[in-house]
Design a protein around this motif. Structure first.
Motif, PDB file in Angstrom:
ATOM      1  N   GLU A  73       0.833  -1.203   0.000  1.00 43.29           N
ATOM      2  CA  GLU A  73       0.000   0.000   0.000  1.00 43.29           C
ATOM      3  C   GLU A  73       0.867   1.253   0.000  1.00 43.29           C
ATOM      4  O   GLU A  73       0.577   2.226  -0.685  1.00 43.29           O
ATOM      5  CB  GLU A  73      -0.958   0.006   1.192  1.00 43.29           C
ATOM      6  CG  GLU A  73      -1.821   1.257   1.272  1.00 43.29           C
ATOM      7  CD  GLU A  73      -2.645   1.560   0.019  1.00 43.29           C
ATOM      8  OE1 GLU A  73      -2.926   2.758  -0.227  1.00 43.29           O
ATOM      9  OE2 GLU A  73      -3.013   0.638  -0.736  1.00 43.29           O
ATOM     10  N   ARG A  76       2.092   1.748  -3.454  1.00 41.80           N
ATOM     11  CA  ARG A  76       1.049   2.345  -4.286  1.00 41.80           C
ATOM     12  C   ARG A  76       0.953   3.852  -4.014  1.00 41.80           C
ATOM     13  O   ARG A  76       0.821   4.655  -4.923  1.00 41.80           O
ATOM     14  CB  ARG A  76      -0.289   1.661  -4.013  1.00 41.80           C
ATOM     15  CG  ARG A  76      -1.406   2.131  -4.902  1.00 41.80           C
ATOM     16  CD  ARG A  76      -2.752   1.514  -4.475  1.00 41.80           C
ATOM     17  NE  ARG A  76      -3.844   2.156  -5.112  1.00 41.80           N
ATOM     18  CZ  ARG A  76      -4.251   3.407  -4.894  1.00 41.80           C
ATOM     19  NH1 ARG A  76      -3.625   4.170  -4.058  1.00 41.80           N
ATOM     20  NH2 ARG A  76      -5.278   3.923  -5.537  1.00 41.80           N
ATOM     21  N   GLN A  77       1.000   4.249  -2.745  1.00 40.36           N
ATOM     22  CA  GLN A  77       0.937   5.670  -2.388  1.00 40.36           C
ATOM     23  C   GLN A  77       2.157   6.418  -2.929  1.00 40.36           C
ATOM     24  O   GLN A  77       2.057   7.569  -3.336  1.00 40.36           O
ATOM     25  CB  GLN A  77       0.833   5.838  -0.865  1.00 40.36           C
ATOM     26  CG  GLN A  77      -0.512   5.414  -0.305  1.00 40.36           C
ATOM     27  CD  GLN A  77      -1.667   6.178  -0.926  1.00 40.36           C
ATOM     28  OE1 GLN A  77      -1.612   7.388  -1.115  1.00 40.36           O
ATOM     29  NE2 GLN A  77      -2.733   5.450  -1.266  1.00 40.36           N
ATOM     30  N   TYR A  78       3.312   5.765  -2.929  1.00 40.03           N
ATOM     31  CA  TYR A  78       4.531   6.357  -3.487  1.00 40.03           C
ATOM     32  C   TYR A  78       4.339   6.603  -4.987  1.00 40.03           C
ATOM     33  O   TYR A  78       4.640   7.688  -5.488  1.00 40.03           O
ATOM     34  CB  TYR A  78       5.707   5.415  -3.232  1.00 40.03           C
ATOM     35  CG  TYR A  78       7.036   5.938  -3.713  1.00 40.03           C
ATOM     36  CD1 TYR A  78       7.832   6.724  -2.878  1.00 40.03           C
ATOM     37  CD2 TYR A  78       7.512   5.654  -4.991  1.00 40.03           C
ATOM     38  CE1 TYR A  78       9.058   7.211  -3.306  1.00 40.03           C
ATOM     39  CE2 TYR A  78       8.730   6.134  -5.429  1.00 40.03           C
ATOM     40  CZ  TYR A  78       9.498   6.906  -4.587  1.00 40.03           C
ATOM     41  OH  TYR A  78      10.707   7.392  -5.017  1.00 40.03           O
ATOM     42  N   LEU A  80       1.537   6.937  -6.579  1.00 40.87           N
ATOM     43  CA  LEU A  80       0.530   7.985  -6.717  1.00 40.87           C
ATOM     44  C   LEU A  80       1.149   9.370  -6.496  1.00 40.87           C
ATOM     45  O   LEU A  80       0.917  10.300  -7.275  1.00 40.87           O
ATOM     46  CB  LEU A  80      -0.610   7.752  -5.730  1.00 40.87           C
ATOM     47  CG  LEU A  80      -1.769   8.735  -5.763  1.00 40.87           C
ATOM     48  CD1 LEU A  80      -2.444   8.751  -7.126  1.00 40.87           C
ATOM     49  CD2 LEU A  80      -2.784   8.390  -4.683  1.00 40.87           C
ATOM     50  N   HIS A  81       1.970   9.498  -5.465  1.00 36.88           N
ATOM     51  CA  HIS A  81       2.637  10.778  -5.187  1.00 36.88           C
ATOM     52  C   HIS A  81       3.515  11.206  -6.364  1.00 36.88           C
ATOM     53  O   HIS A  81       3.461  12.365  -6.794  1.00 36.88           O
ATOM     54  CB  HIS A  81       3.472  10.655  -3.908  1.00 36.88           C
ATOM     55  CG  HIS A  81       4.340  11.834  -3.649  1.00 36.88           C
ATOM     56  ND1 HIS A  81       3.847  13.055  -3.219  1.00 36.88           N
ATOM     57  CD2 HIS A  81       5.676  12.003  -3.793  1.00 36.88           C
ATOM     58  CE1 HIS A  81       4.838  13.909  -3.104  1.00 36.88           C
ATOM     59  NE2 HIS A  81       5.958  13.302  -3.438  1.00 36.88           N
TER      60      HIS A  81
END
Length: 194
Positions: A73, A76-78, A80-81
């Motif tokens: 997760e 995934r956030q990385y 997205l950023h």
């Protein structure tokens, strides 16, 4: 013009770059927008590349640095950023190959960014593998190839694709592509966490 001439020039240039793209803006356009002479503009910034350098260096100082991801997760956030940063600086990323050739400072910024992303991804893969979420390397150099592939997916766009108009749907398409590359390399435990 306000007392903070340099900051006003940077803000104006960034706005115009966002609206028209880097190659769609001239020094004359920026001077005209600010209602100053080109000579006054070039007193502060000799060339357009210098303006872009100032914008990117300022952004680099204020940009939040995410720690290397330790979970799927967080990875995934990385991703997205990084894709949101590309959207915010589309005027740079749309021309970053060209710009690295015109300015040693821009080339250095680019190498630092790419090196940081590759380093973060390498650490993430190592951690995911150590926690049983990613399969062991099937062949020597597979992790290095995976880091390169993920970095290319993060930093590139397809011909004809315009970062300024892709928005959330475009970001989701790239996220799906990144997941598609990673999914076959996940263990059963890793697949369950997605």
């Amino acid at each position: 013009m306000a007392q903070n001439t340099r900051e006003d020039i940077i803000a104006c240039a960034r706005r115009l770059f966002e609206e028209r793209g880097y190659n769609g803006v001239s020094m004359r356009d920026i001077a005209g927008e600010l209602d100053i002479s080109v000579g006054n503009l070039t007193y502060h910034f000799k060339k357009k590349e210098s303006l872009l350098e100032a914008i990117l260096l300022s952004a680099g100082q204020s940009r939040r640095k995410l720690p290397p991801p330790r979970t799927l997760e967080a990875l995934r956030q990385y991703f997205l950023h990084m894709l949101e940063v590309q959207q915010a600086y589309a005027f740079y990323f749309d021309s970053y190959h060209q710009l690295a050739q015109t300015s040693p400072t821009l080339a250095r910024i680019q190498q630092e960014l790419l090196g940081g992303v590759a380093d973060d991804l390498w650490k993430a893969l190592t951690h995911l593998r150590a926690n049983g979420l990613l399969t062991p390397e099937a062949y020597p150099g597979q992790s290095a190839a995976l880091v390169r592939t993920l970095t290319v997916l993060l930093m590139s766009r397809l011909p004809g694709e315009d970062r300024r108009t892709t928005g959330p749907a475009g970001i989701q398409t790239v996220l799906d592509s990144l997941q598609g590359v990673l999914y076959p390399l996940l263990t059963e435990a890793g697949k369950r966490t997605l």
